[in-house]
Design an enzyme around this catalytic site. Structure first.
Site, short mmCIF file in Angstrom:
data_model
loop_
_atom_site.label_atom_id
_atom_site.label_comp_id
_atom_site.label_asym_id
_atom_site.label_seq_id
_atom_site.Cartn_x
_atom_site.Cartn_y
_atom_site.Cartn_z
N GLU A 1 12.44 13.42 -6.39
CA GLU A 1 12.24 13.03 -7.98
C GLU A 1 10.81 12.95 -7.94
O GLU A 1 10.24 13.57 -8.95
CB GLU A 1 12.96 11.70 -8.34
N ASP B 1 10.23 0.99 8.52
CA ASP B 1 10.37 -0.01 9.80
C ASP B 1 11.94 -0.30 10.01
O ASP B 1 12.38 -0.41 9.23
CB ASP B 1 9.49 -1.10 9.51
#
Length: 545
Positions: free
Chosen positions: A267, A205
């Site tokens: 990751e 956002d």
């Protein structure tokens, strides 16, 4: 889940506005168990992923975009166990899940801000936010002239002191100071928390707003026209986009944040992604958010904002593809979301508005990249005129303008009267539904070949069969009479934005948004309609289908 690691590059993503999708417990507000129960609808529709608006702990001043705990579920929407169940069920159905992340600001009830208000000026607690000394006698005036997206000054005074805090949105949404390393570390932990629970991606956002110009100087504003009636967050920001000087948006330091997030996502796995809500001034500035070491996608609001015009759509296609090609990213396309007037209404409303909406959707789905759909558009829902006593958008209370509630009215699923199976019989949705929605429910439209729901199902099936694997090259051609023609290998899309029928080129008609007419050996596409054709001369290979 199995599938390509870069699944988002050509995905169709369905936005769920959590409050308004499905209410499982009868309190009038949608929730996570309600979403879980309705996931088969999304599978049957043919989408690839679902994006869910914020469901975190929040006082709900801005319906979840004011977060007080980023690592828990608000009791209004369920529990963490409900979130886990939703994720597991979505994955069983072959649906990815994207969750909303709100990093520009917190709720004023977040523990950090509560601590900051209780602390002294200049304290470490206040350094997590943008507190400044006011101007004028006794610091009685805001520190600068910035305006809130929701109307009025972007600053609120701390009691009768000379201290003010910045909020580019509502006063209950204080902006964080991203120059404080504590802020970045906190959000790195939030990302890892939800990735460990199995989310597939994040919608970021206000991705362009995290950093402000460090001096917090006044904005140099030119005179611009006011917004339309019913202006919303996105439209209001785009008014500001016409102003060259924007010290509160799109600062260069923000890109270091997304380089860090890129590493965190990698990751967790090669198939995790993030998409930016970045209202930038140009396609080139938008493309900076999707460089190879930053975010994976950015919303392309140019398609949403384009006038109903073949030339306007052509400009968006060429400009967007050129911008994302420069950084090796995939484009995105969107026509509606929870912040803007629904596109059938923007296109004029009524039968003509719906015809144009279906044509724009069919054209969008043929383009390379990802398409984002907003809940209810597959039913042809229009903007609702919400009475003043039922409005809840914070921009309404700050400006007196209708705001965004009209695109957030709860979904109609079945039955003849409200709540149309949004919740248990007798429950009252948080925003009332129109009495005349009985013919627009999922139940009423399912199986009707002329319905908007079945049109969407057919369009998404055609996209999977005929548009995927065609590459990113698009030939754009404008024909006389306000007609746009797009060609991707064997696939041709014709969009008639004019007032009279147009003859289609040679080829097999795969799908059209409206009925076609044949005459004198030619096939005619009516006004306000689109069609897909497959070239008879070049058949797609099995790899292209």
């Amino acid at each position: 889940m199995s599938g390509p690691a870069d699944w988002w590059r050509d995905a169709v993503v369905y936005q769920v506005y959590v409050r308004s999708f499905a209410d499982s417990d009868g309190d009038g507000v949608g929730d996570l168990p309600g979403i879980t129960a309705r996931l088969p609808h999304l599978r049957d529709l043919g989408v690839d992923a679902v994006w869910i608006t914020p469901f975190y702990t929040s006082p709900q001043h801005d319906h979840g975009y004011d977060v007080s705990d980023y690592c828990d579920v608000d009791p209004l929407f369920g529990t963490l166990a409900d979130a886990d169940t939703l994720l597991a069920r979505a994955h069983e159905l072959g649906l990815r899940v994207i969750v909303d992340l709100v990093p520009n600001h917190t709720s004023s009830q977040h523990p950090w801000f509560v601590e900051a208000l209780a602390a002294e000026p200049g304290s470490p607690a206040r350094a997590r936010y943008l507190f400044r000394t006011g101007r004028g006698p006794g610091g009685s005036q805001p520190p600068n002239n910035w305006l809130s997206v929701f109307g009025g000054p972007a600053w609120s005074r701390v009691g009768e002191t000379d201290q003010w805090y910045l909020h580019l949105f509502d006063s209950t949404q204080p902006d964080l100071d991203w120059r404080n390393p504590e802020v970045g570390d906190m959000f790195a932990g939030v990302l890892r928390f939800w990735l460990a629970r199995g989310v597939d991606g994040f919608r970021v956002d206000v991705a362009h707003g995290l950093f402000k110009e460090e001096s917090l100087r006044d904005q140099e504003r030119a005179e611009v026209a006011g917004g339309q009636e019913g202006a919303n967050e996105g439209a209001r920001e785009m008014v500001e986009r016409t102003v060259a000087d924007e010290p509160m948006w799109d600062q260069p330091e923000v890109h270091e944040v997304y380089r860090r997030w890129h590493d965190i996502l990698d990751e967790a796995g090669p198939d995790r992604m993030a998409v930016a809500e970045a209202w930038t001034q140009t396609p080139e500035s938008m493309a900076r958010f999707v460089r190879p070491d930053e975010l994976d996608q950015a919303f392309n609001f140019s398609w949403l904002l384009a006038d109903w015009s073949a030339a306007a759509f052509a400009d968006v296609v060429t400009g967007t593809l050129a911008a994302v090609d420069s950084v090796g990213a995939a484009p995105t396309w969107v026509l509606s979301n929870h912040d803007v007037v629904r596109h059938p209404t923007r296109y004029g409303g009524g039968p003509r508005g719906l015809a144009r909406a279906r044509a724009a959707t069919l054209t969008m789905l043929a383009l390379p990249g990802s398409s984002y759909l907003y809940q209810g558009e597959e039913l042809g829902l229009e903007q609702v005129e919400v009475s003043s006593e039922h409005r809840q958008d914070p921009s309404w209370f700050r400006t007196g303008e209708p705001g965004r509630d009209g695109c957030r009215v709860p979904m109609p699923w079945g039955g003849q009267t409200p709540p149309f199976d949004f919740g248990p019989a007798g429950s009252s949705p948080w925003i009332p539904q129109p009495e005349g929605w009985a013919g627009l429910t999922v139940e009423a439209q399912a199986g009707d070949p002329g319905s908007t729901l079945e049109f969407y199902r057919a369009a998404l099936a055609a996209r999977r069969e005929h548009a995927r694997g065609l590459g990113a090259e698009v030939e754009v051609r404008l024909d006389a009479g306000d007609v746009l023609e797009l060609r991707r290998g064997p696939l041709t899309v014709v969009l008639n934005c004019g007032d009279t029928p147009t003859a289609l080129p040679q080829g097999e008609v795969l799908l059209s948004s409206a009925g076609l007419r044949s005459e004198g050996g030619a096939t005619y596409l009516p006004a306000d309609a689109a069609a897909w054709l497959r070239s008879a001369a070049v058949q797609p290979s099995s790899a292209e289908l």
